[in-house]
Design a protein around this motif. Structure first.
Motif, PDB file in Angstrom:
ATOM      1  N   LYS A  92     -19.890  56.886  51.506  1.00 28.12           N
ATOM      2  CA  LYS A  92     -19.004  57.274  50.778  1.00 28.12           C
ATOM      3  C   LYS A  92     -18.490  55.915  49.754  1.00 28.12           C
ATOM      4  O   LYS A  92     -18.360  55.498  49.014  1.00 28.12           O
ATOM      5  CB  LYS A  92     -17.825  58.456  50.810  1.00 28.12           C
ATOM      6  CG  LYS A  92     -18.311  59.478  51.237  1.00 28.12           C
ATOM      7  CD  LYS A  92     -17.789  60.440  51.258  1.00 28.12           C
ATOM      8  CE  LYS A  92     -17.975  61.743  51.917  1.00 28.12           C
ATOM      9  NZ  LYS A  92     -17.061  62.555  52.845  1.00 28.12           N
ATOM     10  N   LYS A  93     -17.520  55.126  51.170  1.00 26.04           N
ATOM     11  CA  LYS A  93     -17.333  54.280  50.244  1.00 26.04           C
ATOM     12  C   LYS A  93     -18.157  52.837  50.118  1.00 26.04           C
ATOM     13  O   LYS A  93     -17.594  52.260  48.613  1.00 26.04           O
ATOM     14  CB  LYS A  93     -16.705  52.865  52.011  1.00 26.04           C
ATOM     15  CG  LYS A  93     -15.304  54.371  52.461  1.00 26.04           C
ATOM     16  CD  LYS A  93     -14.985  53.000  54.136  1.00 26.04           C
ATOM     17  CE  LYS A  93     -14.054  54.041  54.692  1.00 26.04           C
ATOM     18  NZ  LYS A  93     -13.784  53.707  56.007  1.00 26.04           N
ATOM     19  N   ARG A  96     -19.116  54.226  46.551  1.00 25.94           N
ATOM     20  CA  ARG A  96     -17.349  53.735  45.347  1.00 25.94           C
ATOM     21  C   ARG A  96     -17.096  52.105  45.199  1.00 25.94           C
ATOM     22  O   ARG A  96     -16.847  51.963  44.049  1.00 25.94           O
ATOM     23  CB  ARG A  96     -16.049  54.480  46.297  1.00 25.94           C
ATOM     24  CG  ARG A  96     -14.716  54.395  45.561  1.00 25.94           C
ATOM     25  CD  ARG A  96     -14.442  55.456  44.822  1.00 25.94           C
ATOM     26  NE  ARG A  96     -13.540  55.217  43.747  1.00 25.94           N
ATOM     27  CZ  ARG A  96     -13.200  55.129  42.951  1.00 25.94           C
ATOM     28  NH1 ARG A  96     -14.103  55.652  41.510  1.00 25.94           N
ATOM     29  NH2 ARG A  96     -12.019  54.931  42.248  1.00 25.94           N
ATOM     30  N   GLU A  99     -19.272  51.774  42.250  1.00 30.06           N
ATOM     31  CA  GLU A  99     -19.184  52.403  41.445  1.00 30.06           C
ATOM     32  C   GLU A  99     -18.165  51.336  40.813  1.00 30.06           C
ATOM     33  O   GLU A  99     -17.901  50.784  39.737  1.00 30.06           O
ATOM     34  CB  GLU A  99     -18.638  53.035  41.387  1.00 30.06           C
ATOM     35  CG  GLU A  99     -17.787  54.229  40.419  1.00 30.06           C
ATOM     36  CD  GLU A  99     -17.748  55.762  40.442  1.00 30.06           C
ATOM     37  OE1 GLU A  99     -17.194  56.434  40.184  1.00 30.06           O
ATOM     38  OE2 GLU A  99     -17.787  56.018  41.879  1.00 30.06           O
TER      39      GLU A  99
END
Length: 123
Positions: A92-93, A96, A99
């Motif tokens: 997830k990190k 992100r 992104e």
């Protein structure tokens, strides 16, 4: 005797200042955290204690990641790659960060193109 007591008092004050972390002196992220807490379903005006606790956790996390990044990369310098290396195992990190880095690059290119157009029209 009074002089040594004065020096002891000054040392005690210095120790208190050193023991008090920066986050206790300043509330760096409280406004942003309140907005984020509201966005994630908390009350519009969350308890100050909740915000303070969350801020302590955020600052502790940032501090620990910074220390690890300092150990990972070149001495005395943190680079983006160091942070990416540290979070590579957290999907997830990692996604992100990727992104946000892509978005940052797109914004940089758009600003550069806008500046070039603006510069060309003023000539």
């Amino acid at each position: 005797m009074a002089e040594s007591e004065k020096e002891q008092g000054e040392q005690d004050e210095d120790e208190v200042e050193e023991d008090t972390p920066l986050e206790k002196k300043k509330k760096i992220f409280s406004k942003e955290l309140r907005c984020m807490m509201y966005g994630f379903g908390d009350d519009q005006n969350p308890y100050t204690e909740s915000v303070d606790l969350l801020e302590d956790l955020v600052i502790e996390y940032i501090t620990e990641m910074t220390k690890k990044a300092m150990e990972t990369g070149r001495a005395g310098r943190i680079q983006v790659e160091d942070i990416i290396f540290l979070i590579r195992k957290d999907p997830k990190k990692y996604s992100r960060v990727k992104e946000l880095l892509l978005m940052s690059e797109e914004l940089r290119k758009a600003r550069k193109a806008f500046d070039e157009i603006k510069y060309a029209t003023t000539k």
